[in-house]
Design a protein around this motif. Structure first.
Motif, PDB file in Angstrom:
ATOM      1  N   LEU A 442       0.850  -1.186   0.000  1.00 56.75           N
ATOM      2  CA  LEU A 442       0.000   0.000   0.000  1.00 56.75           C
ATOM      3  C   LEU A 442       0.890   1.241   0.000  1.00 56.75           C
ATOM      4  O   LEU A 442       1.912   1.278   0.693  1.00 56.75           O
ATOM      5  N   ASN A 444       0.775   5.649   0.232  1.00 58.02           N
ATOM      6  CA  ASN A 444      -0.046   6.848   0.451  1.00 58.02           C
ATOM      7  C   ASN A 444       0.127   7.825  -0.698  1.00 58.02           C
ATOM      8  O   ASN A 444       1.245   8.065  -1.176  1.00 58.02           O
ATOM      9  N   GLN A 497      -9.612   5.173   4.551  1.00 55.41           N
ATOM     10  CA  GLN A 497      -9.356   6.094   3.440  1.00 55.41           C
ATOM     11  C   GLN A 497     -10.450   7.143   3.314  1.00 55.41           C
ATOM     12  O   GLN A 497     -10.198   8.262   2.862  1.00 55.41           O
ATOM     13  N   LYS A 507      -8.228  10.024   1.331  1.00 55.80           N
ATOM     14  CA  LYS A 507      -6.857   9.724   0.937  1.00 55.80           C
ATOM     15  C   LYS A 507      -6.838   8.278   0.457  1.00 55.80           C
ATOM     16  O   LYS A 507      -6.820   7.344   1.260  1.00 55.80           O
ATOM     17  N   LEU A 509      -5.419   5.055  -0.890  1.00 58.53           N
ATOM     18  CA  LEU A 509      -4.144   4.346  -0.963  1.00 58.53           C
ATOM     19  C   LEU A 509      -3.955   3.733  -2.355  1.00 58.53           C
ATOM     20  O   LEU A 509      -4.900   3.232  -2.973  1.00 58.53           O
ATOM     21  N   MET A 551       4.497  -1.445   3.221  1.00 55.56           N
ATOM     22  CA  MET A 551       4.125  -0.019   3.133  1.00 55.56           C
ATOM     23  C   MET A 551       5.324   0.796   3.579  1.00 55.56           C
ATOM     24  O   MET A 551       6.284   0.247   4.149  1.00 55.56           O
ATOM     25  N   LEU A 555       3.245   5.330   6.721  1.00 57.43           N
ATOM     26  CA  LEU A 555       1.980   4.623   6.916  1.00 57.43           C
ATOM     27  C   LEU A 555       2.078   3.628   8.069  1.00 57.43           C
ATOM     28  O   LEU A 555       1.129   3.454   8.840  1.00 57.43           O
TER      29      LEU A 555
END
Length: 607
Positions: A442, A444, A497, A507, A509, A551, A555
C-alpha cells in the motif's frame, strides 16, 4: 523571545532591482477601494501634514508579496507541476509554463520596483519533499535561494518538520549538517529571515519552538506577522519528525498573539497560515467572490478565516497547493483578504495594504490583491542561475545516473494513479526479497510528489528515468516496512481512506497488483469501500486470515489517519523506498523494453 525588527537592518537589501514593471494577470478578488483622503500610491506618500505637504500623508500603501509551498523547486518544475491554467476573457482557458527560482527572483524584483514599502512573506513548506537539487543537501540550497529572493518572513509548514525540530533549527540558525557535514568550503549560514511557529510548542516547556511573530517597521509604519502551521501536522509527518512537540489550534493561537501585538502597539497584523482551502476552479485567476464573498472557496481555511480575530487584517495561506484570492468576512462582518499562490513557485500574490498612520491600522476597505504568474518569458536572475549551477555541479554525478526507462508519462494524478500502482508494485517486489510471503503493498498518495515524464528533463534522452527524477517522486527517505494484519484489519484500513479524519477529503491508498475492490463514491463514510468487493488475486479477503503487507514507514506509523496500519504484528524494517523504486525500474525496464504506464484499473470507482 518574540522579536520586533526594522525593515532589513541586517541585510544588503533593495539595492539592485530591475527597472522593468511587474507583469502578471490580475485575479478578480480585490476589495472595493475606498475614497481615502490623501489617496496612497506606490511610493512614500505626502499629504496635508506639516511642512506644506513635505511630511508623510495619513495613508501609506504597503506592498505585500507572498508565495507558499515552494518545496525546494529551484529549477522549473516539469509536467503539470510546472504549469498554471489561466481563464481568458472569452471564457476559454490557456495553459502557461510557470515556476523556477531564476524567474521568481526576476518577477519579485520587478514587482518591488517603485514600492518603497514592500514586504515579502511566505506561507510555509519552503523546504521538504524537495527535488534532488535541494533535497540531497538537506535543503540548504533553497534557504540560500530564499535569502537571495529577499524573503522577509515565513511561517513553518508541516514539511519543515520532515527531519525534526533540530534540523529546522539548523536551517534557521546555520551550521553544517550533523551527519553529512559541510557540502562546500563555506559554512552554511542559515536563513536571513525568521521562521514563525506560534502554535508549535516544546512538549516540556510549553513555549513556542520558534518565534511566534515578527514585526516589520519603516518610518513609523509597523506590520506584524503571526505564523502558524496546521494543527494536524502530526498526522501527516512521521512521528520522529514531530517528537517532543505539541501543535495547538490555529485560530486560538493567532487570536492570542494578535492581542499581544496590539498591546505592544502593533495594530496592522497579517497571519501566515500553513493551512488552506479548495477553490471552485482550477484557473488561478477565477473569481473567488462570485456570486458572493468567499463563495468560491471551501475547506479548512474558510472556517479559520471566519473565526480569526478581526484584529488580523489579511491571511496568507498554503498547504493545499491551490490558487485563490478571496474576500471572506471576519467575525465582525468586515471584508478580509485570504490568499494562496498555488505551489512550486508558479505564482506570487501582490497585495496592497493601505496603512492608516493616524490609527496604526489597515484601512481594510482599501485592500486589494491579485495572483501573478511566474512566467518564463522574463530574463533569468543571474545570481539565482549561479546558485543553481553551483549545487547542480555537486548533485550531477548522483542525479544524472539512469535507473530505468518508461514508454510514456507515468502520472501521479487521479484517485488511483499509474505512478501509484507502479510504486506499490515496486514495494511489493522489494518486500518479497525480505519475506517471500508478502501479499500486497500500500502507498499513500501524498508521498508521491511528482509524475515521471517521458520527455527528457536534461541530456539523458526521452524515456530515460534518472535518479534525480525518481528522487523528486519519492524524496522522504521512508523505509519499506512489513507488518502482518488480519483480513478484518486490512478492510478496516481501506475504510479509513474515506472515514474518520479522511471523511471530508479522502486519501485513497495506491495498491499493488492483485488487490482489487470497489469504491462507491455515491455513498458516505466507510460505506464507500464495498466490503464484499475486496479481493486479493481474485479471492475474497478472509477476515480471520493473516496477510503480510508492505508499506512505507510513514503509513506503518499510522500516518495520514490510518490508525489501523500502525497496529500490525511482526514488524520488519527494510531499506528506503527510493531504493525499492530504483531497483524495480532497473530490473524491469531497458531502452529496448521500457515499462508501460500501468492501467490504474485495480480500484473500480462508482460515481
Amino acid at each position: 523571545m518574540p522579536a520586533t525588527s526594522p525593515a532589513h537592518p541586517r541585510r544588503r537589501r533593495r539595492t539592485n532591482r530591475l527597472l522593468a514593471t511587474a507583469a502578471g494577470v490580475l485575479t478578480v478578488g480585490a476589495l472595493a477601494a475606498a475614497a481615502l483622503p490623501g489617496s496612497a500610491s506606490a511610493g512614500e506618500q505626502h499629504g496635508k501634514g506639516k511642512g506644506h505637504g513635505h511630511g508623510p500623508g495619513r495613508y501609506q500603501d504597503v506592498q505585500l508579496l507572498s508565495f507558499n509551498d515552494l518545496h525546494g523547486n529551484l529549477e522549473p518544475p516539469t509536467g503539470s507541476s510546472g504549469r498554471v491554467t489561466e481563464l481568458q476573457p472569452d471564457g476559454t482557458t490557456k495553459t502557461i509554463d510557470a515556476g523556477g527560482a531564476e524567474y521568481l527572483a526576476t518577477h519579485l524584483r520587478q514587482a518591488r520596483k517603485g514600492n518603497a514599502y514592500s514586504i515579502t512573506a511566505a506561507g510555509g513548506d519552503m523546504v521538504g519533499a524537495s527535488p534532488l537539487l535541494s533535497g540531497l543537501f538537506h535543503d540548504e540550497p533553497t534557504i540560500e535561494a530564499l535569502n537571495k529572493l529577499e524573503l522577509d518572513v515565513t511561517s513553518v509548514g508541516n514539511h519543515e518538520f520532515d527531519e525534526g525540530a533540530k534540523e529546522l533549527s539548523r536551517l534557521q540558525n546555520g551550521g553544517c549538517h550533523p551527519t553529512d557535514g559541510c557540502y562546500t568550503d563555506k559554512k552554511f549560514k542559515g536563513a536571513d529571515f525568521p521562521y514563525l511557529a506560534a502554535n508549535v510548542l516544546n512538549e516540556k516547556t510549553r513555549k513556542p519552538l520558534l518565534k511566534p511573530y515578527w514585526v516589520w517597521q519603516k518610518k513609523g509604519v509597523k506590520v506584524g506577522f503571526i505564523g502558524v502551521t496546521l494543527e494536524g501536522t502530526p498526522n501527516i509527518v512521521s512521528a520522529e519528525g514531530v517528537k517532543g512537540l505539541v501543535f495547538k489550534d490555529e485560530v486560538e493561537t493567532i487570536n492570542k498573539y494578535a492581542k499581544e501585538l496590539r498591546r505592544k502597539g502593533v495594530k496592522s497584523i497579517v497571519a501566515l497560515i500553513h493551512e488552506g482551502g479548495f477553490p471552485a476552479s482550477q484557473n488561478y485567476n477565477y473569481d473567488c467572490d462570485a456570486p458572493g464573498a468567499g463563495d468560491g472557496i471551501s475547506g479548512p481555511i474558510a472556517d479559520i478565516a471566519q473565526n480569526v480575530s478581526p484584529e488580523v487584517d489579511a491571511l496568507v495561506t498554503g498547504h493545499t497547493h491551490s490558487a485563490y484570492v478571496c474576500t471572506i468576512p471576519d467575525p465582525a462582518g468586515n471584508p478580509r483578504m485570504v490568499t494562496s499562490a498555488a505551489s512550486f513557485g508558479r505564482l506570487y500574490t501582490d497585495t496592497t495594504l493601505t496603512y492608516d498612520r493616524k490609527t496604526g491600522d489597515i484601512a481594510r476597505t482599501a485592500v486589494k490583491s491579485a495572483n501573478h504568474v511566474v512566467s518564463r518569458d522574463v530574463p533569468k536572475a543571474p545570481d539565482m542561475t549561479r546558485l543553481i549551477d553551483k549545487w547542480n555541479t555537486l548533485a550531477a554525478p548522483i542525479g544524472n545516473r539512469a535507473i530505468g526507462h518508461i514508454s510514456g508519462d507515468v502520472v501521479k494524478d487521479g484517485t488511483e494513479s499509474p505512478l501509484g500502482d507502479l510504486i506499490a508494485d515496486a514495494q511489493l517486489e522489494y518486500a518479497r526479497t525480505l519475506d517471500p510471503e508478502t501479499d500486497l503493498a500500500l502507498m499513500n498518495p501524498g508521498g508521491i510528489r511528482a509524475s515521471l515524464t517521458y520527455a527528457a528533463s536534461g541530456a539523458e534522452g526521452d524515456g530515460v528515468v534518472t535518479f534525480a527524477e525518481a528522487f523528486t517522486v519519492q524524496p522522504f527517505a521512508n523505509t519499506v516496512n512489513l507488518q502482518t494484519f488480519t483480513g478484518e484489519q486490512l478492510i478496516q484500513a481501506l475504510k479509513e481512506q474515506v472515514s474518520g479524519s479522511n471523511a471530508a477529503a479522502p486519501k485513497i491508498l495506491q495498491v499493488s497488483e492483485g488487490l482489487t475492490y470497489t469504491l462507491d463514491l455515491t455513498k458516505s463514510g466507510a460505506d464507500r469501500v464495498v466490503t464484499d468487493s475486496v479481493r486479493l488475486n481474485g479471492e475474497a479477503i478472509d477476515p480471520s486470515a493473516s496477510y503480510r503487507v508492505a508499506m512505507n514507514s510513514f503509513l506503518a506509523g499510522g500516518g495520514d489517519g490510518f490508525a489501523t496500519l500502525g497496529q500490525g504484528a511482526d514488524a520488519l524494517v527494510g531499506d528506503d523506498d527510493l531504493k525499492a523504486l530504483e531497483q524495480y525500474l532497473t530490473a524491469n525496464s531497458s531502452a529496448g523494453a521500457p515499462i508501460d504506464p500501468p492501467a490504474a484499473d485495480r480500484i473500480t470507482i462508482v460515481q
